[in-house]
Design a protein around this motif. Structure first.
Motif, PDB file in Angstrom:
ATOM      1  N   ALA A 108       0.840  -1.196   0.000  1.00  0.00           N
ATOM      2  CA  ALA A 108       0.000   0.000   0.000  1.00  0.00           C
ATOM      3  C   ALA A 108       0.881   1.255   0.000  1.00  0.00           C
ATOM      4  O   ALA A 108       0.580   2.246  -0.688  1.00  0.00           O
ATOM      5  CB  ALA A 108      -0.928  -0.008   1.205  1.00  0.00           C
ATOM      6  N   ASP A 109       1.993   1.206   0.755  1.00  0.00           N
ATOM      7  CA  ASP A 109       2.909   2.347   0.788  1.00  0.00           C
ATOM      8  C   ASP A 109       3.528   2.594  -0.589  1.00  0.00           C
ATOM      9  O   ASP A 109       3.698   3.739  -1.005  1.00  0.00           O
ATOM     10  CB  ASP A 109       4.024   2.105   1.818  1.00  0.00           C
ATOM     11  N   VAL A 110       3.894   1.503  -1.283  1.00  0.00           N
ATOM     12  CA  VAL A 110       4.476   1.637  -2.627  1.00  0.00           C
ATOM     13  C   VAL A 110       3.441   2.252  -3.573  1.00  0.00           C
ATOM     14  O   VAL A 110       3.749   3.169  -4.346  1.00  0.00           O
ATOM     15  CB  VAL A 110       4.969   0.268  -3.153  1.00  0.00           C
ATOM     16  N   ASP A 111       2.198   1.752  -3.496  1.00  0.00           N
ATOM     17  CA  ASP A 111       1.139   2.284  -4.363  1.00  0.00           C
ATOM     18  C   ASP A 111       0.951   3.786  -4.119  1.00  0.00           C
ATOM     19  O   ASP A 111       0.861   4.578  -5.056  1.00  0.00           O
ATOM     20  CB  ASP A 111      -0.191   1.559  -4.098  1.00  0.00           C
ATOM     21  N   ARG A 112       0.899   4.166  -2.852  1.00  0.00           N
ATOM     22  CA  ARG A 112       0.734   5.566  -2.480  1.00  0.00           C
ATOM     23  C   ARG A 112       1.924   6.400  -2.983  1.00  0.00           C
ATOM     24  O   ARG A 112       1.742   7.463  -3.562  1.00  0.00           O
ATOM     25  CB  ARG A 112       0.640   5.643  -0.945  1.00  0.00           C
ATOM     26  N   PHE A 113       3.129   5.873  -2.810  1.00  0.00           N
ATOM     27  CA  PHE A 113       4.328   6.590  -3.247  1.00  0.00           C
ATOM     28  C   PHE A 113       4.307   6.834  -4.760  1.00  0.00           C
ATOM     29  O   PHE A 113       4.573   7.940  -5.230  1.00  0.00           O
ATOM     30  CB  PHE A 113       5.578   5.790  -2.852  1.00  0.00           C
ATOM     31  N   LEU A 114       3.951   5.779  -5.523  1.00  0.00           N
ATOM     32  CA  LEU A 114       3.943   5.910  -6.986  1.00  0.00           C
ATOM     33  C   LEU A 114       2.842   6.856  -7.444  1.00  0.00           C
ATOM     34  O   LEU A 114       3.027   7.625  -8.387  1.00  0.00           O
ATOM     35  CB  LEU A 114       3.796   4.531  -7.639  1.00  0.00           C
ATOM     36  N   ARG A 115       1.681   6.791  -6.786  1.00  0.00           N
ATOM     37  CA  ARG A 115       0.609   7.745  -7.106  1.00  0.00           C
ATOM     38  C   ARG A 115       1.101   9.168  -6.837  1.00  0.00           C
ATOM     39  O   ARG A 115       0.881  10.062  -7.642  1.00  0.00           O
ATOM     40  CB  ARG A 115      -0.632   7.483  -6.251  1.00  0.00           C
ATOM     41  N   GLY A 116       1.767   9.339  -5.714  1.00  0.00           N
ATOM     42  CA  GLY A 116       2.284  10.659  -5.337  1.00  0.00           C
ATOM     43  C   GLY A 116       3.226  11.225  -6.385  1.00  0.00           C
ATOM     44  O   GLY A 116       3.260  12.428  -6.627  1.00  0.00           O
ATOM     45  N   ARG A 117       4.026  10.354  -7.015  1.00  0.00           N
ATOM     46  CA  ARG A 117       4.949  10.804  -8.054  1.00  0.00           C
ATOM     47  C   ARG A 117       4.256  10.942  -9.400  1.00  0.00           C
ATOM     48  O   ARG A 117       4.851  11.432 -10.354  1.00  0.00           O
ATOM     49  CB  ARG A 117       6.122   9.825  -8.188  1.00  0.00           C
ATOM     50  N   GLY A 118       3.035  10.446  -9.495  1.00  0.00           N
ATOM     51  CA  GLY A 118       2.315  10.541 -10.766  1.00  0.00           C
ATOM     52  C   GLY A 118       2.846   9.596 -11.830  1.00  0.00           C
ATOM     53  O   GLY A 118       2.674   9.840 -13.025  1.00  0.00           O
ATOM     54  N   TRP A 119       3.494   8.508 -11.396  1.00  0.00           N
ATOM     55  CA  TRP A 119       4.020   7.552 -12.380  1.00  0.00           C
ATOM     56  C   TRP A 119       2.895   6.687 -12.915  1.00  0.00           C
ATOM     57  O   TRP A 119       2.064   6.195 -12.149  1.00  0.00           O
ATOM     58  CB  TRP A 119       5.099   6.680 -11.755  1.00  0.00           C
ATOM     59  N   ARG A 120       2.910   6.476 -14.235  1.00  0.00           N
ATOM     60  CA  ARG A 120       1.909   5.618 -14.865  1.00  0.00           C
ATOM     61  C   ARG A 120       2.450   4.202 -14.905  1.00  0.00           C
ATOM     62  O   ARG A 120       3.173   3.828 -15.823  1.00  0.00           O
ATOM     63  CB  ARG A 120       1.618   6.124 -16.273  1.00  0.00           C
ATOM     64  N   VAL A 121       2.095   3.421 -13.911  1.00  0.00           N
ATOM     65  CA  VAL A 121       2.624   2.062 -13.797  1.00  0.00           C
ATOM     66  C   VAL A 121       1.462   1.112 -13.546  1.00  0.00           C
ATOM     67  O   VAL A 121       0.605   1.388 -12.715  1.00  0.00           O
ATOM     68  CB  VAL A 121       3.636   1.968 -12.628  1.00  0.00           C
ATOM     69  N   SER A 122       1.452   0.007 -14.282  1.00  0.00           N
ATOM     70  CA  SER A 122       0.365  -0.960 -14.141  1.00  0.00           C
ATOM     71  C   SER A 122       0.310  -1.525 -12.721  1.00  0.00           C
ATOM     72  O   SER A 122       1.351  -1.700 -12.075  1.00  0.00           O
ATOM     73  CB  SER A 122       0.559  -2.082 -15.163  1.00  0.00           C
ATOM     74  N   PRO A 123      -0.903  -1.819 -12.237  1.00  0.00           N
ATOM     75  CA  PRO A 123      -1.024  -2.402 -10.889  1.00  0.00           C
ATOM     76  C   PRO A 123      -0.312  -3.750 -10.777  1.00  0.00           C
ATOM     77  O   PRO A 123       0.062  -4.162  -9.693  1.00  0.00           O
ATOM     78  CB  PRO A 123      -2.539  -2.589 -10.706  1.00  0.00           C
ATOM     79  N   GLN A 124      -0.128  -4.428 -11.941  1.00  0.00           N
ATOM     80  CA  GLN A 124       0.501  -5.763 -11.905  1.00  0.00           C
ATOM     81  C   GLN A 124       2.033  -5.724 -12.016  1.00  0.00           C
ATOM     82  O   GLN A 124       2.666  -6.774 -12.028  1.00  0.00           O
ATOM     83  CB  GLN A 124      -0.025  -6.656 -13.029  1.00  0.00           C
ATOM     84  N   ALA A 125       2.619  -4.544 -12.177  1.00  0.00           N
ATOM     85  CA  ALA A 125       4.062  -4.474 -12.416  1.00  0.00           C
ATOM     86  C   ALA A 125       4.821  -5.212 -11.304  1.00  0.00           C
ATOM     87  O   ALA A 125       4.648  -4.900 -10.131  1.00  0.00           O
ATOM     88  CB  ALA A 125       4.512  -3.028 -12.486  1.00  0.00           C
ATOM     89  N   PRO A 126       5.661  -6.207 -11.690  1.00  0.00           N
ATOM     90  CA  PRO A 126       6.360  -6.981 -10.654  1.00  0.00           C
ATOM     91  C   PRO A 126       7.284  -6.122  -9.801  1.00  0.00           C
ATOM     92  O   PRO A 126       7.511  -6.442  -8.631  1.00  0.00           O
ATOM     93  CB  PRO A 126       7.178  -8.003 -11.459  1.00  0.00           C
ATOM     94  N   ALA A 127       7.801  -5.030 -10.367  1.00  0.00           N
ATOM     95  CA  ALA A 127       8.739  -4.193  -9.601  1.00  0.00           C
ATOM     96  C   ALA A 127       8.055  -3.536  -8.399  1.00  0.00           C
ATOM     97  O   ALA A 127       8.719  -3.173  -7.431  1.00  0.00           O
ATOM     98  CB  ALA A 127       9.375  -3.132 -10.498  1.00  0.00           C
ATOM     99  N   ARG A 128       6.710  -3.393  -8.461  1.00  0.00           N
ATOM    100  CA  ARG A 128       6.008  -2.911  -7.257  1.00  0.00           C
ATOM    101  C   ARG A 128       6.246  -3.868  -6.097  1.00  0.00           C
ATOM    102  O   ARG A 128       6.455  -3.460  -4.959  1.00  0.00           O
ATOM    103  CB  ARG A 128       4.485  -2.856  -7.508  1.00  0.00           C
ATOM    104  N   ARG A 129       6.160  -5.182  -6.414  1.00  0.00           N
ATOM    105  CA  ARG A 129       6.333  -6.179  -5.353  1.00  0.00           C
ATOM    106  C   ARG A 129       7.779  -6.221  -4.850  1.00  0.00           C
ATOM    107  O   ARG A 129       8.027  -6.381  -3.660  1.00  0.00           O
ATOM    108  CB  ARG A 129       5.901  -7.564  -5.850  1.00  0.00           C
TER     109      ARG A 129
END
Lengths: 221, 221
Positions: A108-129
């Motif tokens: 959830a923290d990673v999702d929030r961080f990426l949203r905060g940066r405005g990065w367009r990244v798929s929810p399934q991107a393995p690098a999130r994990r």
């Protein structure tokens, strides 16, 4: 060229070439006689790509197959190809395991961080994990990474990626653009990791071992 | 705590704990009765370090053993510890194979590049070989990396390493400094690699897939 020459030029043994042909990693050559086929520059190029993905990317042959299938699928855009390459690089999603509470929190923290940066990244991107796993590891050790530090790494990554993607222009052929993306992801990642370790040693020598004039760090093993 | 509690708290199974004890990766507990021993916070801390080195660093248990032996060797400086950790991270030197001409040339280019930057790096640093291997790969694909591009990556690595090493201050205990170095090398490498891939996807979405407003890259598998 014959299979023997393909082997000599590529440095891949004939049994391995035959295995790649059987597994569909390498397309069949043009048949010239019974049990003989002619191989082309395209075969050599594909063998180099397989070598990069396995030797430097650390991909399994199965994951290599996924990438090659995607390259051969003309309906995929270059952007989608990058997604396939990233998925093949992993980590694999282990759906069967229920994530622990701290893993769920870190994701959830990673999702929030990426949203905060405005990065367009798929929810399934393995690098999130992967990123979430790194956060979990730090936290389990009683450390954490505050957003300012994470932002500093993200700034670096953002600048690198912008430069790297600018090298993949629309003017080239699809296959050249894809190769450039895949090679860029895998090989320049290795370049970056190697240079960071070398720079660490350099700064470690400067800070932690100021008395050694030549800074030589010799580890006899 | 007893071994059963050590297992519960660390998430490492009892058979694995016993294996670590047998192999010397984990020091024995304090004996309390026949076939019973008491384990401490130090054991938990070491288990977390083993987990980081294997799960995130991808180290073999043998390489983990090398790192732990070095941590336990008080005669090594923190700087030397970093060298041991880098050696364990690999790649392993394969002395038995004669390097091909292009590998030898790439290694000389790496040496020249590092001298040019004035970095104090041991001649045996494994990352020299990784970097040379990446150069060889690019050149075999008919590409190359000019010094300006390499310098850009080196600038990034240099700034990151300077910041990272500044976090390892002399004021902390040796074990904390070492842990910080090892964790920093392995975990922040994972952070950097993950963020670079995420940034690549973002820039790929912006450049190569401008029509998708949400930028979602969904790869169904």
């Amino acid at each position: 060229m014959r299979i023997s020459e393909l082997s000599r030029t590529s440095g891949v043994s004939v049994p391995t070439l035959k295995y790649y042909l059987r597994e569909g990693l390498l397309p069949p050559g043009a048949p010239t006689a019974v049990n003989q086929a002619e191989y082309s520059e395209g075969h050599l190029r594909r063998l180099r790509l397989i070598g990069i993905l396995t030797d430097i990317g650390g991909l399994s042959l199965r994951a290599v197959g996924d990438v090659l299938d995607a390259i051969d699928d003309d309906s995929l855009t270059t952007h989608q190809m990058l997604g396939v390459a990233h998925h093949a690089l992993g980590p694999r999603d282990t759906d069967d395991e229920e994530p622990t509470a701290d893993v769920t929190a870190a994701r959830a923290d990673v999702d929030r961080f990426l949203r905060g940066r405005g990065w367009r990244v798929s929810p399934q991107a393995p690098a999130r994990r992967s990123l979430a796993q790194a956060l979990v590891t730090l936290r389990r050790m009683g450390r954490d990474i505050d957003d300012a530090v994470l932002d500093r790494y993200a700034d670096v990554a953002d600048r690198l990626a912008a430069q790297e993607l600018s090298r993949v222009t629309g003017s080239r052929s699809r296959i050249a653009a894809i190769e450039s993306l895949v090679v860029g992801t895998v090989v320049f990642e290795a370049v970056l990791v190697a240079l960071r370790r070398l720079a660490q040693e350099h700064h470690s020598a400067r800070r932690l071992s100021p008395r050694t004039r030549d800074g030589g760090l010799v580890v006899d093993k």
